[in-house]
Design an enzyme around this catalytic site. Structure first.
Site, PDB file in Angstrom:
ATOM      1  N   HIS A   1       0.399  -1.022  -0.070  1.00  0.00           N
ATOM      2  CA  HIS A   1       0.237   0.014  -0.157  1.00  0.00           C
ATOM      3  C   HIS A   1       1.315   1.694  -0.082  1.00  0.00           C
ATOM      4  O   HIS A   1       2.136   0.863   0.226  1.00  0.00           O
ATOM      5  CB  HIS A   1      -1.057  -0.202   1.655  1.00  0.00           C
ATOM      6  CG  HIS A   1       0.229   0.236   2.932  1.00  0.00           C
ATOM      7  ND1 HIS A   1       0.595  -0.700   2.603  1.00  0.00           N
ATOM      8  CD2 HIS A   1      -0.258   0.962   3.321  1.00  0.00           C
ATOM      9  CE1 HIS A   1       1.415   0.287   4.140  1.00  0.00           C
ATOM     10  NE2 HIS A   1       0.753   1.058   4.711  1.00  0.00           N
TER      11      HIS A   1
ATOM     12  N   ASP B   1       0.253   5.026   2.106  1.00  0.00           N
ATOM     13  CA  ASP B   1      -0.393   5.558   3.594  1.00  0.00           C
ATOM     14  C   ASP B   1      -1.576   6.732   3.035  1.00  0.00           C
ATOM     15  O   ASP B   1      -1.070   7.579   1.887  1.00  0.00           O
ATOM     16  CB  ASP B   1       0.391   6.156   4.569  1.00  0.00           C
ATOM     17  CG  ASP B   1       1.186   5.092   4.817  1.00  0.00           C
ATOM     18  OD1 ASP B   1       1.140   4.357   4.627  1.00  0.00           O
ATOM     19  OD2 ASP B   1       2.516   5.302   5.246  1.00  0.00           O
TER      20      ASP B   1
ATOM     21  N   HIS C   1       4.701  -0.344  -0.065  1.00  0.00           N
ATOM     22  CA  HIS C   1       5.729  -0.349   1.447  1.00  0.00           C
ATOM     23  C   HIS C   1       4.658  -1.752   1.886  1.00  0.00           C
ATOM     24  O   HIS C   1       3.297  -1.927   1.307  1.00  0.00           O
ATOM     25  CB  HIS C   1       6.117  -0.148   1.558  1.00  0.00           C
ATOM     26  CG  HIS C   1       5.260   1.341   2.964  1.00  0.00           C
ATOM     27  ND1 HIS C   1       4.857   2.159   2.598  1.00  0.00           N
ATOM     28  CD2 HIS C   1       4.968   1.374   3.962  1.00  0.00           C
ATOM     29  CE1 HIS C   1       3.647   2.617   3.280  1.00  0.00           C
ATOM     30  NE2 HIS C   1       3.800   1.835   4.360  1.00  0.00           N
TER      31      HIS C   1
ATOM     32  N   ARG D   1       5.436   7.051  14.291  1.00  0.00           N
ATOM     33  CA  ARG D   1       5.364   7.527  13.100  1.00  0.00           C
ATOM     34  C   ARG D   1       4.598   9.288  12.077  1.00  0.00           C
ATOM     35  O   ARG D   1       3.767   8.809  13.047  1.00  0.00           O
ATOM     36  CB  ARG D   1       4.581   6.587  11.826  1.00  0.00           C
ATOM     37  CG  ARG D   1       4.224   6.795  10.404  1.00  0.00           C
ATOM     38  CD  ARG D   1       3.100   6.152   9.087  1.00  0.00           C
ATOM     39  NE  ARG D   1       2.525   6.324   9.924  1.00  0.00           N
ATOM     40  CZ  ARG D   1       1.276   5.339   9.028  1.00  0.00           C
ATOM     41  NH1 ARG D   1       1.147   4.278   8.502  1.00  0.00           N
ATOM     42  NH2 ARG D   1       0.112   6.043   8.889  1.00  0.00           N
TER      43      ARG D   1
HETATM   44  C1  SIN Z   1       3.009   1.162   7.468  1.00  0.00           C
HETATM   45  O1  SIN Z   1       2.650   0.534   6.795  1.00  0.00           O
HETATM   46  O2  SIN Z   1       3.268   2.359   7.736  1.00  0.00           O
HETATM   47  C2  SIN Z   1       3.749   0.113   8.115  1.00  0.00           C
HETATM   48  C3  SIN Z   1       5.494   0.417   7.665  1.00  0.00           C
HETATM   49  C4  SIN Z   1       6.306  -0.591   9.122  1.00  0.00           C
HETATM   50  O3  SIN Z   1       5.752  -0.885   9.836  1.00  0.00           O
HETATM   51  O4  SIN Z   1       7.047  -1.157   8.790  1.00  0.00           O
END
Ligand code: SIN
Length: 275
Positions: free
Chosen positions: A106, A108, A249, A264
């Site tokens: 995905h 974000d 990612h 994050r």
């Molecule tokens: C996310 O999708 O923001 C998480 C990425 C991660 O935890 O590595």
């Protein structure tokens, strides 16, 4: 070489680079800001090691590049706001977790009309035996590898992105939905890229349902090919800073029942994705 000059070590041919000679616990100079931004645009995701940053440091870093963003996922998401810092999401997973954030390809919140431009994630606790890596893929390289005929077919199409596909885990929240072009032009680099993802994209608007499912399944498998991806192995106080406009990612949950815990923050986009 000036004292402020960063070092850049590419992680793979198409995506990712590790940045050195920088301390994110201190304000960045103009030169550092400019060079970090240029590396972010060139590599799609950049990494920093051994950065014991505070929430304030993380907010300051995001603020250099845009307005910090409040997550749109609501109650159904696996992450939670950090105490006193609503723009920072605690991503803590342990033996009691039923799921984690981002265990699917995905970008974000592509379900937002204007998805967040950048995300900055730091890990503070990692599983003792390894695991919890994150995969990153270049949506530019995935687009470039398509045939001329497939590019021409996809170019005029649009796709629906629905927050409920990723976030809805039985919670009564109304999730954002948006329609974006399937092929987008990056607003800063001018490069074309594939802007559909398995996490949020539900259908191609101009196609019949079975046609849409077949094309999307092809594109999801295409984006997930190893040829344009890399795998980031976290250490304590590693930071990943990615461009949601041109990368996707996938967070790997191979460490249960161990703990992986980090924070994050995101900064906002300025305009809807366009063809
Ligand atoms: C996310 O999708 O923001 C998480 C990425 C991660 O935890 O590595």
């Amino acid at each position: 070489m000036s004292a402020d000059q960063i070092t850049i070590t590419p992680s793979s041919p198409h995506v990712g680079a590790e940045i050195g000679n920088i301390d994110l616990t201190r304000p960045l100079s103009d030169e550092q800001r400019r060079d970090v931004h240029a590396a972010f645009l060139k590599y799609g995701v950049i990494f920093f090691r051994d950065q014991a940053i505070s929430f304030e440091d993380q907010m300051r870093l995001a603020g250099y590049f845009g307005h910090v963003h409040i997550h749109v996922g609501g109650a159904g998401t696996a992450s939670k706001p950090a105490e006193g810092f609503p723009a920072i999401r605690l991503q803590h997973f342990d033996a009691s977790s039923k799921r984690i954030s981002g265990e699917v390809w995905h970008s974000d919140q592509s379900c937002a009309d204007i998805p967040p431009t950048g995300s900055i994630l730091i890990q503070k606790v990692l599983p003792p035996d390894g695991g919890g890596d994150t995969l990153f893929a270049s949506a530019y390289a995935a687009y470039d590898a398509l045939s001329t005929q497939m590019k021409a077919f996809l170019d005029p199409l649009t796709a629906e992105h629905d927050g409920a596909k990723l976030f809805d885990k039985g919670t009564p929240t109304v999730y954002p939905q948006a329609v974006h072009p399937v092929v987008v032009t990056h607003p800063e680099t001018g490069r074309k890229l594939l802007f559909v993802n398995a996490g949020f994209t539900t259908r191609i608007v101009e196609l019949a349902r079975d046609e849409s499912d077949a094309v999307l399944n092809f594109l999801f498998a295409h984006i997930a090919k190893p040829h344009w991806q890399m795998r980031f192995r976290w250490r304590e106080n590693s930071v990943a800073f990615w461009d949601n406009r041109c990368t996707q990612h996938f967070a790997i949950w191979d460490y249960w029942p161990n703990v992986r815990s980090g924070y994050r923050v995101q900064f906002e986009g300025e305009a809807r994705p366009v063809r």
